[in-house]
Enzyme design. Sequence first.
Site, PDB file in Angstrom:
ATOM      1  N   LEU A   1      19.385  18.922   5.922  1.00 37.71           N
ATOM      2  CA  LEU A   1      20.065  19.931   5.114  1.00 37.71           C
ATOM      3  C   LEU A   1      19.746  19.698   3.644  1.00 37.71           C
ATOM      4  O   LEU A   1      19.431  18.579   3.236  1.00 37.71           O
ATOM      5  CB  LEU A   1      21.577  19.847   5.318  1.00 37.71           C
ATOM      6  CG  LEU A   1      22.078  20.019   6.754  1.00 37.71           C
ATOM      7  CD1 LEU A   1      23.584  19.823   6.807  1.00 37.71           C
ATOM      8  CD2 LEU A   1      21.690  21.390   7.289  1.00 37.71           C
TER       9      LEU A   1
ATOM     10  N   THR B   1      15.787  18.120   0.819  1.00 41.54           N
ATOM     11  CA  THR B   1      16.708  17.833   1.924  1.00 41.54           C
ATOM     12  C   THR B   1      17.082  16.354   1.973  1.00 41.54           C
ATOM     13  O   THR B   1      16.425  15.496   1.400  1.00 41.54           O
ATOM     14  CB  THR B   1      16.094  18.250   3.268  1.00 41.54           C
ATOM     15  OG1 THR B   1      14.911  17.488   3.501  1.00 41.54           O
ATOM     16  CG2 THR B   1      15.752  19.737   3.283  1.00 41.54           C
ATOM     17  N   ASP B   2      18.157  16.087   2.709  1.00 38.88           N
ATOM     18  CA  ASP B   2      18.562  14.700   2.936  1.00 38.88           C
ATOM     19  C   ASP B   2      18.185  14.301   4.360  1.00 38.88           C
ATOM     20  O   ASP B   2      17.477  15.044   5.055  1.00 38.88           O
ATOM     21  CB  ASP B   2      20.052  14.510   2.654  1.00 38.88           C
ATOM     22  CG  ASP B   2      20.952  15.357   3.552  1.00 38.88           C
ATOM     23  OD1 ASP B   2      20.497  15.844   4.610  1.00 38.88           O
ATOM     24  OD2 ASP B   2      22.140  15.518   3.203  1.00 38.88           O
ATOM     25  N   PHE B   3      18.647  13.168   4.798  1.00 40.84           N
ATOM     26  CA  PHE B   3      18.264  12.646   6.115  1.00 40.84           C
ATOM     27  C   PHE B   3      18.669  13.568   7.267  1.00 40.84           C
ATOM     28  O   PHE B   3      18.076  13.520   8.337  1.00 40.84           O
ATOM     29  CB  PHE B   3      18.867  11.250   6.337  1.00 40.84           C
ATOM     30  CG  PHE B   3      20.356  11.273   6.509  1.00 40.84           C
ATOM     31  CD1 PHE B   3      20.907  11.339   7.786  1.00 40.84           C
ATOM     32  CD2 PHE B   3      21.207  11.242   5.419  1.00 40.84           C
ATOM     33  CE1 PHE B   3      22.281  11.375   7.955  1.00 40.84           C
ATOM     34  CE2 PHE B   3      22.577  11.276   5.584  1.00 40.84           C
ATOM     35  CZ  PHE B   3      23.120  11.345   6.861  1.00 40.84           C
ATOM     36  N   SER B   4      19.650  14.426   7.041  1.00 46.14           N
ATOM     37  CA  SER B   4      20.110  15.324   8.106  1.00 46.14           C
ATOM     38  C   SER B   4      19.265  16.582   8.230  1.00 46.14           C
ATOM     39  O   SER B   4      19.433  17.356   9.166  1.00 46.14           O
ATOM     40  CB  SER B   4      21.569  15.728   7.842  1.00 46.14           C
ATOM     41  OG  SER B   4      21.643  16.582   6.710  1.00 46.14           O
TER      42      SER B   4
END
Length: 148
Positions: A34, A29-32
Amino acid sequence: MSDTLSFPLSGELVDGGHRLVQRVYYEDTDFSGLVYHARYLHFLERGRTDYLRCLGCEQSALVSIDEEGLVFVVHRMEIDFKAPARMDDILTVTTRTEKAGGAKMVLVQEIRRSETLLIAAKVIIAVINRSGRPRRLPDSIASSFNGS
């Protein structure tokens, strides 16, 4: 604890193709929260690799199959991002052969969360020898893809 798994580690051949179940981890995942778009390439690659494995075509053995060797490389990929995945989602990666013959294969892949389509991809695979030159896919291997 039992040493046997209740599911096939390399997925399974089903309905003219292959199905592989994968979990989304924090690293995907990324910082969001997602799944980062490039990580979908990893899931798709695992699906293709395990599809080959289930067909009895392990890539490490194909490179020395004969004096030329046989190698599969991604030549082109079309990806449609339909919906995001999140950490802890259980994804199903499906792979099926659209065409296998000559010096290329065309594979169609999907990533779903339950019934929701997240990713649709078409992957064109070039068949080359150890020296990087195009070579024909042997009929015996082509038939395993076309008959799966």
